[in-house]
Design an enzyme around this catalytic site. Sequence first.
Site, PDB file in Angstrom:
ATOM      1  N   GLN A   1     -18.162   4.317   9.750  1.00  0.00           N
ATOM      2  CA  GLN A   1     -18.644   5.697   9.788  1.00  0.00           C
ATOM      3  C   GLN A   1     -19.324   6.141   8.499  1.00  0.00           C
ATOM      4  O   GLN A   1     -18.783   5.940   7.408  1.00  0.00           O
ATOM      5  CB  GLN A   1     -17.461   6.638  10.039  1.00  0.00           C
ATOM      6  CG  GLN A   1     -17.860   8.092  10.054  1.00  0.00           C
ATOM      7  CD  GLN A   1     -16.696   8.989  10.447  1.00  0.00           C
ATOM      8  OE1 GLN A   1     -15.910   9.388   9.591  1.00  0.00           O
ATOM      9  NE2 GLN A   1     -16.565   9.277  11.710  1.00  0.00           N
TER      10      GLN A   1
ATOM     11  N   HIS B   1     -18.093   6.050   4.730  1.00  0.00           N
ATOM     12  CA  HIS B   1     -16.857   6.819   4.616  1.00  0.00           C
ATOM     13  C   HIS B   1     -15.630   6.143   5.206  1.00  0.00           C
ATOM     14  O   HIS B   1     -14.571   6.120   4.599  1.00  0.00           O
ATOM     15  CB  HIS B   1     -17.086   8.160   5.308  1.00  0.00           C
ATOM     16  CG  HIS B   1     -15.970   9.137   5.154  1.00  0.00           C
ATOM     17  ND1 HIS B   1     -15.481   9.507   3.924  1.00  0.00           N
ATOM     18  CD2 HIS B   1     -15.252   9.826   6.070  1.00  0.00           C
ATOM     19  CE1 HIS B   1     -14.497  10.381   4.096  1.00  0.00           C
ATOM     20  NE2 HIS B   1     -14.333  10.581   5.383  1.00  0.00           N
TER      21      HIS B   1
ATOM     22  N   HIS C   1     -20.323   9.486   6.633  1.00  0.00           N
ATOM     23  CA  HIS C   1     -20.076  10.933   6.637  1.00  0.00           C
ATOM     24  C   HIS C   1     -21.383  11.610   6.240  1.00  0.00           C
ATOM     25  O   HIS C   1     -22.039  11.188   5.284  1.00  0.00           O
ATOM     26  CB  HIS C   1     -18.972  11.242   5.627  1.00  0.00           C
ATOM     27  CG  HIS C   1     -18.444  12.635   5.699  1.00  0.00           C
ATOM     28  ND1 HIS C   1     -19.219  13.737   5.417  1.00  0.00           N
ATOM     29  CD2 HIS C   1     -17.222  13.112   6.041  1.00  0.00           C
ATOM     30  CE1 HIS C   1     -18.475  14.823   5.559  1.00  0.00           C
ATOM     31  NE2 HIS C   1     -17.268  14.479   5.944  1.00  0.00           N
TER      32      HIS C   1
ATOM     33  N   THR D   1     -16.457  17.950   1.805  1.00  0.00           N
ATOM     34  CA  THR D   1     -15.710  17.946   3.062  1.00  0.00           C
ATOM     35  C   THR D   1     -16.416  18.698   4.191  1.00  0.00           C
ATOM     36  O   THR D   1     -17.105  19.690   3.976  1.00  0.00           O
ATOM     37  CB  THR D   1     -14.294  18.550   2.878  1.00  0.00           C
ATOM     38  OG1 THR D   1     -13.705  18.699   4.162  1.00  0.00           O
ATOM     39  CG2 THR D   1     -14.329  19.912   2.222  1.00  0.00           C
ATOM     40  N   GLU D   2     -16.136  18.187   5.400  1.00  0.00           N
ATOM     41  CA  GLU D   2     -16.621  18.837   6.609  1.00  0.00           C
ATOM     42  C   GLU D   2     -16.069  20.265   6.716  1.00  0.00           C
ATOM     43  O   GLU D   2     -16.598  21.099   7.455  1.00  0.00           O
ATOM     44  CB  GLU D   2     -16.113  18.002   7.784  1.00  0.00           C
ATOM     45  CG  GLU D   2     -16.821  18.195   9.067  1.00  0.00           C
ATOM     46  CD  GLU D   2     -16.390  17.111  10.060  1.00  0.00           C
ATOM     47  OE1 GLU D   2     -16.507  15.913   9.731  1.00  0.00           O
ATOM     48  OE2 GLU D   2     -15.931  17.473  11.139  1.00  0.00           O
TER      49      GLU D   2
ATOM     50  N   LEU E   1     -17.584  12.934  -1.675  1.00  0.00           N
ATOM     51  CA  LEU E   1     -17.552  13.678  -0.416  1.00  0.00           C
ATOM     52  C   LEU E   1     -17.565  15.196  -0.603  1.00  0.00           C
ATOM     53  O   LEU E   1     -16.844  15.729  -1.438  1.00  0.00           O
ATOM     54  CB  LEU E   1     -16.288  13.305   0.356  1.00  0.00           C
ATOM     55  CG  LEU E   1     -16.344  13.694   1.816  1.00  0.00           C
ATOM     56  CD1 LEU E   1     -17.261  12.765   2.578  1.00  0.00           C
ATOM     57  CD2 LEU E   1     -14.971  13.693   2.423  1.00  0.00           C
TER      58      LEU E   1
ATOM     59  N   ARG F   1     -19.513  13.111  13.382  1.00  0.00           N
ATOM     60  CA  ARG F   1     -20.202  12.690  12.158  1.00  0.00           C
ATOM     61  C   ARG F   1     -21.346  11.717  12.392  1.00  0.00           C
ATOM     62  O   ARG F   1     -22.347  11.759  11.686  1.00  0.00           O
ATOM     63  CB  ARG F   1     -19.177  12.032  11.228  1.00  0.00           C
ATOM     64  CG  ARG F   1     -18.232  13.048  10.700  1.00  0.00           C
ATOM     65  CD  ARG F   1     -17.106  12.412   9.953  1.00  0.00           C
ATOM     66  NE  ARG F   1     -16.268  13.472   9.437  1.00  0.00           N
ATOM     67  CZ  ARG F   1     -15.109  13.267   8.830  1.00  0.00           C
ATOM     68  NH1 ARG F   1     -14.655  12.038   8.692  1.00  0.00           N
ATOM     69  NH2 ARG F   1     -14.418  14.274   8.369  1.00  0.00           N
TER      70      ARG F   1
ATOM     71  N   PHE G   1     -13.133  21.860  13.075  1.00  0.00           N
ATOM     72  CA  PHE G   1     -13.622  20.626  12.473  1.00  0.00           C
ATOM     73  C   PHE G   1     -14.484  19.905  13.497  1.00  0.00           C
ATOM     74  O   PHE G   1     -14.330  20.111  14.701  1.00  0.00           O
ATOM     75  CB  PHE G   1     -12.439  19.730  12.065  1.00  0.00           C
ATOM     76  CG  PHE G   1     -12.451  19.364  10.625  1.00  0.00           C
ATOM     77  CD1 PHE G   1     -12.042  20.272   9.668  1.00  0.00           C
ATOM     78  CD2 PHE G   1     -12.900  18.117  10.204  1.00  0.00           C
ATOM     79  CE1 PHE G   1     -12.066  19.940   8.330  1.00  0.00           C
ATOM     80  CE2 PHE G   1     -12.935  17.780   8.869  1.00  0.00           C
ATOM     81  CZ  PHE G   1     -12.514  18.696   7.918  1.00  0.00           C
TER      82      PHE G   1
ATOM     83  N   ARG H   1     -14.706   7.954  14.326  1.00  0.00           N
ATOM     84  CA  ARG H   1     -13.513   8.776  14.131  1.00  0.00           C
ATOM     85  C   ARG H   1     -13.872  10.242  13.957  1.00  0.00           C
ATOM     86  O   ARG H   1     -14.828  10.560  13.250  1.00  0.00           O
ATOM     87  CB  ARG H   1     -12.757   8.305  12.882  1.00  0.00           C
ATOM     88  CG  ARG H   1     -11.637   9.222  12.478  1.00  0.00           C
ATOM     89  CD  ARG H   1     -10.832   8.690  11.320  1.00  0.00           C
ATOM     90  NE  ARG H   1     -11.475   8.802  10.031  1.00  0.00           N
ATOM     91  CZ  ARG H   1     -11.532   9.917   9.297  1.00  0.00           C
ATOM     92  NH1 ARG H   1     -11.028  11.046   9.757  1.00  0.00           N
ATOM     93  NH2 ARG H   1     -12.112   9.907   8.106  1.00  0.00           N
TER      94      ARG H   1
ATOM     95  N   GLU I   1      -5.840   3.112   7.575  1.00  0.00           N
ATOM     96  CA  GLU I   1      -7.261   2.790   7.741  1.00  0.00           C
ATOM     97  C   GLU I   1      -7.511   1.294   7.882  1.00  0.00           C
ATOM     98  O   GLU I   1      -8.483   0.880   8.512  1.00  0.00           O
ATOM     99  CB  GLU I   1      -8.083   3.379   6.580  1.00  0.00           C
ATOM    100  CG  GLU I   1      -9.571   3.234   6.843  1.00  0.00           C
ATOM    101  CD  GLU I   1     -10.444   4.016   5.879  1.00  0.00           C
ATOM    102  OE1 GLU I   1      -9.958   4.973   5.248  1.00  0.00           O
ATOM    103  OE2 GLU I   1     -11.633   3.659   5.774  1.00  0.00           O
TER     104      GLU I   1
ATOM    105  N   GLY J   1       1.385   3.719   4.326  1.00  0.00           N
ATOM    106  CA  GLY J   1       2.448   2.894   3.746  1.00  0.00           C
ATOM    107  C   GLY J   1       3.685   3.727   3.444  1.00  0.00           C
ATOM    108  O   GLY J   1       4.813   3.328   3.758  1.00  0.00           O
TER     109      GLY J   1
ATOM    110  N   GLY K   1       0.826  -1.208   0.000  1.00  0.00           N
ATOM    111  CA  GLY K   1       0.000   0.000   0.000  1.00  0.00           C
ATOM    112  C   GLY K   1       0.851   1.244   0.000  1.00  0.00           C
ATOM    113  O   GLY K   1       1.782   1.389   0.798  1.00  0.00           O
ATOM    114  N   ALA K   2       0.532   2.162  -0.925  1.00  0.00           N
ATOM    115  CA  ALA K   2       1.313   3.395  -1.074  1.00  0.00           C
ATOM    116  C   ALA K   2       0.474   4.620  -0.753  1.00  0.00           C
ATOM    117  O   ALA K   2       0.634   5.670  -1.353  1.00  0.00           O
ATOM    118  CB  ALA K   2       1.876   3.475  -2.486  1.00  0.00           C
ATOM    119  N   GLY K   3      -0.451   4.476   0.210  1.00  0.00           N
ATOM    120  CA  GLY K   3      -1.155   5.654   0.721  1.00  0.00           C
ATOM    121  C   GLY K   3      -0.302   6.313   1.794  1.00  0.00           C
ATOM    122  O   GLY K   3       0.888   5.993   1.946  1.00  0.00           O
TER     123      GLY K   3
ATOM    124  N   ASP L   1      -8.609  -5.245   1.061  1.00  0.00           N
ATOM    125  CA  ASP L   1      -7.809  -6.431   0.718  1.00  0.00           C
ATOM    126  C   ASP L   1      -6.939  -6.900   1.889  1.00  0.00           C
ATOM    127  O   ASP L   1      -6.866  -8.107   2.169  1.00  0.00           O
ATOM    128  CB  ASP L   1      -6.887  -6.149  -0.485  1.00  0.00           C
ATOM    129  CG  ASP L   1      -7.654  -5.658  -1.701  1.00  0.00           C
ATOM    130  OD1 ASP L   1      -8.865  -5.398  -1.576  1.00  0.00           O
ATOM    131  OD2 ASP L   1      -7.029  -5.527  -2.770  1.00  0.00           O
TER     132      ASP L   1
END
Length: 574
Positions: free
Chosen positions: A235, A347, A237, A249-250, A247, A281, A115, A389, A378, A16, A11-13, A216
């Site tokens: 959750q 979300h 949103h 955004t908030e 989305l 939320r 927020f 969250r 996540e 990661g 994972g490259a988020g 996955d």
Amino acid sequence: MYHSFDAIVVGAGGAGLRAALELGRSGSVAVLTKLYPTRSHTGTAQGGIGAALGNVEEDLWEWHMFDTVKGGDYLTDQDAAEILAREAVDTVYELEHWGLPFDRTSDGKIAQRPFGGHTHHFGKGAVRRSCYAADRTGHMILQTLYQQCLRHSVQFFDEYHVVDLLIQDGVACGVVAYQILTGEFHTFRAKAVLLATGGMGRLFRITSNAHALTGDGPAMALRRGIPLEDMEFFQFHPTGIRKMGILITEAVRGEGGILLNDRGERFMERYSPTLLDLAPRDIVSRAIYLEVRNGLGIGGKDYVHLDATHLGRDVVESKLPDIADFCRTYLGIDPATEPMPVQPTAHYAMGGIPTDTDGRVIVDEKNTALPGLYAAGECACVSVHGANRLGTNSLVDLVVFGRRAGRDMARYVRENDFVALPPEPECEACDEAERLLKGTGQERVADIRQELQDLMMDDVGVFRVEEQIAGALSKIGELKSRYQKVALDDRGQKFNTELLEAIELGYLLDLAEVTAASALARQESRGAHSREDYPERDDDHWLKHTLAYQTGEGVELKYKPVSITRFEPKPRTY
Ligand SMILES: Cc1cc2nc3c(=O)[nH]c(=O)nc-3n(C[C@H](O)[C@H](O)[C@H](O)COP(=O)(O)OP(=O)(O)OC[C@H]3O[C@@H](n4cnc5c(N)ncnc54)[C@H](O)[C@@H]3O)c2cc1C
């Protein structure tokens, strides 16, 4: 094909990449990702990253910790929440020093905005804590981290879809990946493996999550005997674009936008007199559902309005440029002059692969770690978000716990040798692909997926009752049997996305089953888990984490205690 690295990151988020950066400085590390790295979902995060910098008004990490615990409806592990709130400050400055272009105050500091659920003095009123780069904060984080990874010689395997996790004699020893371009299987041997595969919003019909978010990592772990924690907490949103789920955004509400019903009433005054539209939320999503149920949706339909027209064009165009673009593109609406039609959208998974505060995957209620296996972001459950969250806390989670996992992995690979791989490591993954490619049944992947998403949305969604969840669970069983009879049109090797979607559907089915089983068992309402037949929170019986195991006879549930260090559970009013 065979590869060997000290450490593998799947994972490259944000999670990661942040971990890989620690590893790249100390040894050989490969990042495997089914998407090109900068297409990871982290890049879509709009609102910001929360840290008690105190740049525009007084703020303390203790307040941030308290908000995280209270927002999570006291299911949050407080040792983890303390780490999150303390280390958030340092990790945000670290990103700044790597060049992340945050918005600025007039005196040049990182700008901050309010927020949902973030307060000063332990709940006295909203505080400006979210650090942001317009409404593109996640995009900037991802680009910044990717650049740093390239600088530290992290090796990337882009468009490698990991399909199996290898564990030999109770020790993680690598993964099997399918190269999307060629259709070849590759074995990656490693001393340590980090799962950082992101969310699983594709379980639901209306979701803010990208198509690739099919859980996955958690599903592969589950199939290898690892439990999943707190899967009943998902959750919604409150402000997804109606029908599409994209989305809004908030931050729109952070900048002063308000929610209105068909009568033009600011209905959050009735549900959350203190925090109003910036309540957590789960509370705002339920309020929208209740307005709609009471016939107060716009035109009696299933949505309400998010109104930003009073903010003025300057604020909309400078602070929320992407949102303004989305509205024009997808709705033909200019948010500076017209309200936006919104409804709750699936979300964020609070649940996932259980870990300790160093990212080590744990396998039982005694917190026993599985050597060499880590999870962050996540897909993991530290558990820092508890039952719900707060906005901006996921991006913090990625960098704080991604960094901690990376550091502990670096230690682990220094101190340990490679262990033997299982004989024929690729065979299980190959057999499953073969079965799908050669299937002669009548079932279609898209049909089963659609039925699953409808079922989860309608029966295991914002509000839940026993009969519906039980019905969903048995229907998921039927869908799993039908999945065995799936046939594909594309039987080729190259870029066979149909095969990958079929594999992902298998993951979603397993995750839906543990989600529904965990939700059915929890006879209380807490955070995002709202049981109409058990409307109260029940700390006497349910102040505990669920651990769900997949067994031959269905899902087995165990429970483990919540870590409570500073804040005793109190009723949750806003
Ligand atoms: C629209 C949107 C807006 C959001 N806004 C905010 C916000 O403002 N603030 C906030 O705090 N949070 C926000 N969130 C939540 C937050 O962005 C996510 O929780 C977070 O980015 C997840 O990061 P991650 O690193 O865990 O995974 P992701 O960024 O989702 O990355 C997952 C990675 O795993 C890889 N992967 C997955 N499966 C496989 C596989 N089988 N094989 C190989 N690779 C695989 C993918 O290629 C990808 O690189 C938002 C979420 C969404 C959807």
